[in-house]
Write an enzyme that holds these catalytic residues in place. Sequence first.
Site, PDB file in Angstrom:
ATOM      1  CG  ASP A 138      -3.531   5.418  -7.548  1.00  0.00           C
ATOM      2  OD1 ASP A 138      -2.836   5.888  -6.641  1.00  0.00           O
ATOM      3  OD2 ASP A 138      -3.529   5.848  -8.717  1.00  0.00           O
ATOM      4  CD  GLU A 176      -4.674   8.802  -3.824  1.00  0.00           C
ATOM      5  OE1 GLU A 176      -3.772   9.580  -3.516  1.00  0.00           O
ATOM      6  OE2 GLU A 176      -4.692   8.178  -4.899  1.00  0.00           O
TER       7      GLU A 176
HETATM    8  C1  NOJ Z   1      -1.835   8.551  -6.118  1.00  0.00           C
HETATM    9  C2  NOJ Z   1      -0.640   7.798  -5.638  1.00  0.00           C
HETATM   10  O1  NOJ Z   1      -0.643   7.777  -4.240  1.00  0.00           O
HETATM   11  C3  NOJ Z   1       0.559   8.471  -6.240  1.00  0.00           C
HETATM   12  O2  NOJ Z   1       1.755   7.985  -5.697  1.00  0.00           O
HETATM   13  C4  NOJ Z   1       0.510   8.298  -7.732  1.00  0.00           C
HETATM   14  O3  NOJ Z   1       1.568   9.010  -8.321  1.00  0.00           O
HETATM   15  C5  NOJ Z   1      -0.810   8.811  -8.309  1.00  0.00           C
HETATM   16  N1  NOJ Z   1      -1.938   8.387  -7.543  1.00  0.00           N
HETATM   17  C6  NOJ Z   1      -1.010   8.343  -9.716  1.00  0.00           C
HETATM   18  O4  NOJ Z   1      -1.291   6.962  -9.719  1.00  0.00           O
END
Ligand code: NOJ
Length: 509
Positions: free
Chosen positions: A201, A256
């Site tokens: 993440d 991500e």
């Molecule tokens: C990206 C995640 O995909 C999202 O759902 C989340 O709210 C944020 N990161 C914070 O962790």
Amino acid sequence: MTHPWWQDAVFYQIYPRSFADANGDGVGDLAGIASRLDYLAWLGVDALWISPFFRSPMKDYGYDVADYCDVDPLFGTLADFDRLLEAAHARSLRVMIDWVPAHTSDEHPWFAQARRGVEDPKRHWYVWRDAPADGSLPNNWRAAFLGVPAWTLDEASGQYYLHSFLKEQPDLNWTNREVARAMHDTLRFWLDRGVDGFRADVVHNIGKDPELADHPEDIARIPHCALNDRPETHAHLREIRALLDAYPGDRCMVGEVFLLETAKVAEYYGKQDELHMSFNFPPLFAPLEAESWRQQIETTLGLLDPRGAWPTWVLSNHDRERHATRYGGEARSRLAAVLLLTLRGTPFLYMGEEWGLEDADVPEARRLDPGGRDGCRAPLPWDGSPHRGWNEKAWLPFPPDGETRNAQAQRADPDSILQLYRRLLATRRASPALRRGALRWLDAPANGLAYERVEGDERRAVVLNFSDARVPCPLEGAYDVVVDTRNRGEGGRYTGALEPWQAQVLRPA
Ligand code: NOJ
């Protein structure tokens, strides 16, 4: 050349709250996922990415982790996870879990301790700054979601702590080696249990500017997490990569990297010594137009291929409006499925897109998510009954058209979009050219794309009509239709023309 499994795989993202509910509390769970593995194997995906199911106060629906090494009771137990993993592996499905390294929950014991005072040994596991004397904030960084500053005052100590997301999600301080070591241990915990890898993440947000300098005024309203791009992060990623690569079985991390320039995203692959793969979001924001996609594909392959970096492709996830809603209508979703599953790189499907699901219309009174993302997170309709295979307690309303747009109905209909996904997945699995071949453009009409994928002496061509008109799209040589969005021409000779929004996968005759 051998190819690691994740380059050949098609991933399927499961948002566990909304996938399937085994215990009838209205919220999906790990046993629910296990109960649907036969469906996923039948569909023909290769790997699952399961969004967070760890202990959490659920302020950000699991992305606020209070214990990285335990399952939240809402989703089950560690034993349920072990059973799920074993059952998935028995069906040759790999399992990646979500790792949230950039912030914890404010209820994580580390933060509870850090909050005790400036002298606490865990204080510097997080990012603290004294309140400036003039009453201003430590800098101009903004948090995601609510448009508020990324700093919250801790009244007791008079210091501010940094949070790139909600104030209940304090950012970890990765310059502290104890933090890096503790987070490495959380990876080991799951690797030792047998997971095949992680979706990391907002992993580009772990390294921070030690000066915490202001962003330039003209971009300062953009949330900090979409701007943070630091050399420190690359050093952390090299350590993480070495940790993963020391395990047998090609464990994988897809990061991500929420930076909206593919050139920046490319840097996070390092020299094959950082992320194995990274999400690349610009295509997710691109309109479904031929020219726009031609540019996205060229940019992505042009930046990644020369550095030996392997692309990923995503149309929907738990953070954005579903692409069926964005693009409008099933014909477009069918074309998008052909595109997603025939590009060079690893595709990530978001649960339910194979049924053409659109976002649920969630009335104001039932909206829960601080980021306004409830619509794409609605529970999956497994059948056409009033509660769609759930019970009356399902935590959010269902997507529209559930009487017909559900797993059971689509499975029974040979013309459904679900059956199209299944044929595309089978075709991709059987074709080295589609899985990993080079992509070469072929001549196409305006509003159309045509390309071939080539591996050794195997070739597949893909033709797509992004328009409401019938267009000629002649190719040199004769081709047979392998997959057709309209499901009619399969097995026949390619005619050299495409109906509105028709797309086909072709094989030289
Ligand atoms: C990206 C995640 O995909 C999202 O759902 C989340 O709210 C944020 N990161 C914070 O962790």
